[in-house]
Design a protein around this motif. Structure first.
Motif, PDB file in Angstrom:
ATOM      1  N   LEU A 171      79.673  40.133   7.526  1.00  0.00           N
ATOM      2  CA  LEU A 171      78.542  39.475   8.171  1.00  0.00           C
ATOM      3  C   LEU A 171      78.232  38.106   7.588  1.00  0.00           C
ATOM      4  CD1 LEU A 171      75.989  42.442   8.474  1.00  0.00           C
ATOM      5  CD2 LEU A 171      77.737  41.728  10.101  1.00  0.00           C
ATOM      6  N   TYR A 200      78.123  34.719   9.354  1.00  0.00           N
ATOM      7  CA  TYR A 200      77.204  34.592  10.488  1.00  0.00           C
ATOM      8  C   TYR A 200      75.750  34.425  10.040  1.00  0.00           C
ATOM      9  CZ  TYR A 200      81.425  36.297  12.674  1.00  0.00           C
ATOM     10  OH  TYR A 200      82.736  36.437  13.061  1.00  0.00           O
ATOM     11  N   ARG A 201      75.549  34.277   8.718  1.00  0.00           N
ATOM     12  CA  ARG A 201      74.209  34.066   8.151  1.00  0.00           C
ATOM     13  C   ARG A 201      73.182  35.012   8.783  1.00  0.00           C
ATOM     14  NH1 ARG A 201      76.677  29.387   8.932  1.00  0.00           N
ATOM     15  NH2 ARG A 201      75.645  28.951  10.908  1.00  0.00           N
ATOM     16  N   PRO A 202      73.364  36.335   8.608  1.00  0.00           N
ATOM     17  CA  PRO A 202      72.498  37.306   9.290  1.00  0.00           C
ATOM     18  C   PRO A 202      71.067  37.292   8.751  1.00  0.00           C
ATOM     19  CG  PRO A 202      73.865  38.412   7.673  1.00  0.00           C
ATOM     20  CD  PRO A 202      74.344  36.987   7.725  1.00  0.00           C
ATOM     21  N   ARG A 238      68.888  38.071  13.710  1.00  0.00           N
ATOM     22  CA  ARG A 238      69.704  36.909  14.049  1.00  0.00           C
ATOM     23  C   ARG A 238      71.087  37.121  13.457  1.00  0.00           C
ATOM     24  NH1 ARG A 238      69.322  31.681  15.789  1.00  0.00           N
ATOM     25  NH2 ARG A 238      67.066  31.792  15.952  1.00  0.00           N
ATOM     26  N   LEU A 239      72.112  36.852  14.254  1.00  0.00           N
ATOM     27  CA  LEU A 239      73.489  37.001  13.815  1.00  0.00           C
ATOM     28  C   LEU A 239      74.295  35.883  14.454  1.00  0.00           C
ATOM     29  CD1 LEU A 239      75.304  38.928  12.123  1.00  0.00           C
ATOM     30  CD2 LEU A 239      75.862  40.082  14.258  1.00  0.00           C
ATOM     31  N   GLY A 240      74.617  34.845  13.656  1.00  0.00           N
ATOM     32  CA  GLY A 240      75.293  33.687  14.221  1.00  0.00           C
ATOM     33  C   GLY A 240      74.400  33.041  15.275  1.00  0.00           C
ATOM     34  N   PHE A 257      83.491  40.698  15.034  1.00  0.00           N
ATOM     35  CA  PHE A 257      83.862  40.412  13.647  1.00  0.00           C
ATOM     36  C   PHE A 257      85.355  40.607  13.481  1.00  0.00           C
ATOM     37  CE2 PHE A 257      79.688  42.601  13.634  1.00  0.00           C
ATOM     38  CZ  PHE A 257      78.901  41.504  13.383  1.00  0.00           C
ATOM     39  N   LEU A 297      84.666  36.762  15.281  1.00  0.00           N
ATOM     40  CA  LEU A 297      84.305  36.388  16.644  1.00  0.00           C
ATOM     41  C   LEU A 297      85.520  35.819  17.368  1.00  0.00           C
ATOM     42  CD1 LEU A 297      82.139  36.058  18.819  1.00  0.00           C
ATOM     43  CD2 LEU A 297      81.699  33.777  17.921  1.00  0.00           C
ATOM     44  N   GLU A 341      85.230  31.830  15.973  1.00  0.00           N
ATOM     45  CA  GLU A 341      84.552  31.308  14.786  1.00  0.00           C
ATOM     46  C   GLU A 341      85.552  31.228  13.640  1.00  0.00           C
ATOM     47  OE1 GLU A 341      82.958  31.777  10.816  1.00  0.00           O
ATOM     48  OE2 GLU A 341      83.896  33.388  11.954  1.00  0.00           O
ATOM     49  N   GLY A 372      82.623  29.518   9.549  1.00  0.00           N
ATOM     50  CA  GLY A 372      81.256  29.137   9.896  1.00  0.00           C
ATOM     51  C   GLY A 372      81.134  28.139  11.027  1.00  0.00           C
ATOM     52  N   TYR A 395      82.007  27.160  15.079  1.00  0.00           N
ATOM     53  CA  TYR A 395      82.356  27.778  16.354  1.00  0.00           C
ATOM     54  C   TYR A 395      83.194  26.802  17.182  1.00  0.00           C
ATOM     55  CZ  TYR A 395      78.821  31.137  15.003  1.00  0.00           C
ATOM     56  OH  TYR A 395      78.104  32.086  14.320  1.00  0.00           O
TER      57      TYR A 395
END
Length: 270
Positions: A81, A84-86, A111-113, A201, A203, A234, A237, A239
């Motif tokens: 994770l 994706y800075r969860p 929040r996930l990505g 995961f 992405l 992704e 980090g 996209y």
């Protein structure tokens, strides 16, 4: 315990820090005859985490209660994770018993990505049958609302959401359906006449389909875009989006408000 008893005990002081939040406390685990026993789990900070019970491949009886808390510090140390800075906050009650599990959500924000949402109240349950309740409000990357669904068994299940989304550039609210499969993190998305599939995961999403367009700010009153193919992925980090599309129809006109301004200013558009 003594050697050969098959028992061991671990008590650890835990501290998680992330996004300005902190959770700290203690966890006491025992390994006994192939079972993981949780004698104590208690973390405090923003809210509280408490838990106990046992887990084993043959069966489990475990509970975890997270009240008015923040999940961000813990989520950010989970390797898949992390890119994706969860973020997450709210209340969650998890029960793992026998062959099934049940998760209750309350005021749950995540929040996930690029994806963010809110679940005021919800339930996911796998215990013989499968059940899901609750309405999910999607906040990003675009607004939407959906009802949750669930099917499968503990080792392998699918969560689905059906509803409508409001996408920037689309002419109207668009029917949408999303299915997420575990394990494997597979995902399928149907958006109007367009569809995509891949994994979350890491992405990797590929898709195609037709989308009705509406961009009055740029004089597009009506349009139809045929996306032949696209690939979203992704990496470290960042996209990336590639693909190709064809405009099948485009109707251009001044927005009504702008047309009135010009008419009032002495320009006759007729």
């Amino acid at each position: 315990g003594p050697n050969g008893s098959g028992k061991s005990k671990v008590g650890e002081a835990l501290r998680f820090v992330g996004a300005g939040d902190e959770l700290k406390g203690q966890a006491v685990f025992r390994l006994e005859g192939g079972r993981v026993l949780v004698d104590r789990l208690r973390l405090l900070g923003r809210g509280s985490w408490e838990g106990g019970g046992y887990w084993s491949p043959e069966g489990s009886d475990l509970y975890l209660s997270l009240k008015d808390t923040v999940f961000t510090p813990v989520l950010q140390v989970v390797p898949p994770l992390k890119p994706y800075r969860p973020e997450g906050s709210g209340s969650l009650l998890l029960r793992l018993k026998g062959e099934g599990f049940q998760v209750e959500f309350k005021d749950f924000r995540f929040r996930l990505g690029p994806v963010a949402g809110y679940l005021p109240q919800g339930l996911l349950s796998l215990n013989g049958g499968a059940r899901a309740e609750g309405e999910l409000t999607l906040l990003a990357p675009f607004p939407g609302k959906a009802r949750l669904g669930l099917e499968g068994r503990l080792e392998e299940f699918q969560i689905s959401a059906k509803g409508v989304v409001t996408l920037p550039g689309l002419k109207e609210e668009t029917p949408a359906e999303v299915a997420f499969r575990y394990p494997g993190y597979g995902v399928e998305i149907h958006l109007g006449e367009a569809q995509a599939q891949g994994t979350l995961f890491p992405l990797r999403l590929a898709g195609y389909g037709r989308l009705p367009l509406y961009y009055p700010r740029y004089y597009l009153q009506e349009g139809l875009l045929d996306v032949k193919s696209f690939f979203l992925y992704e990496e470290k980090g960042t996209y990336h989006l590639t693909g190709n599309a064809e405009v099948l129809r485009a109707k251009l006109a001044l927005p009504e408000a702008r047309a009135k301004e010009l008419t009032q200013g002495g320009v006759d558009l007729e």
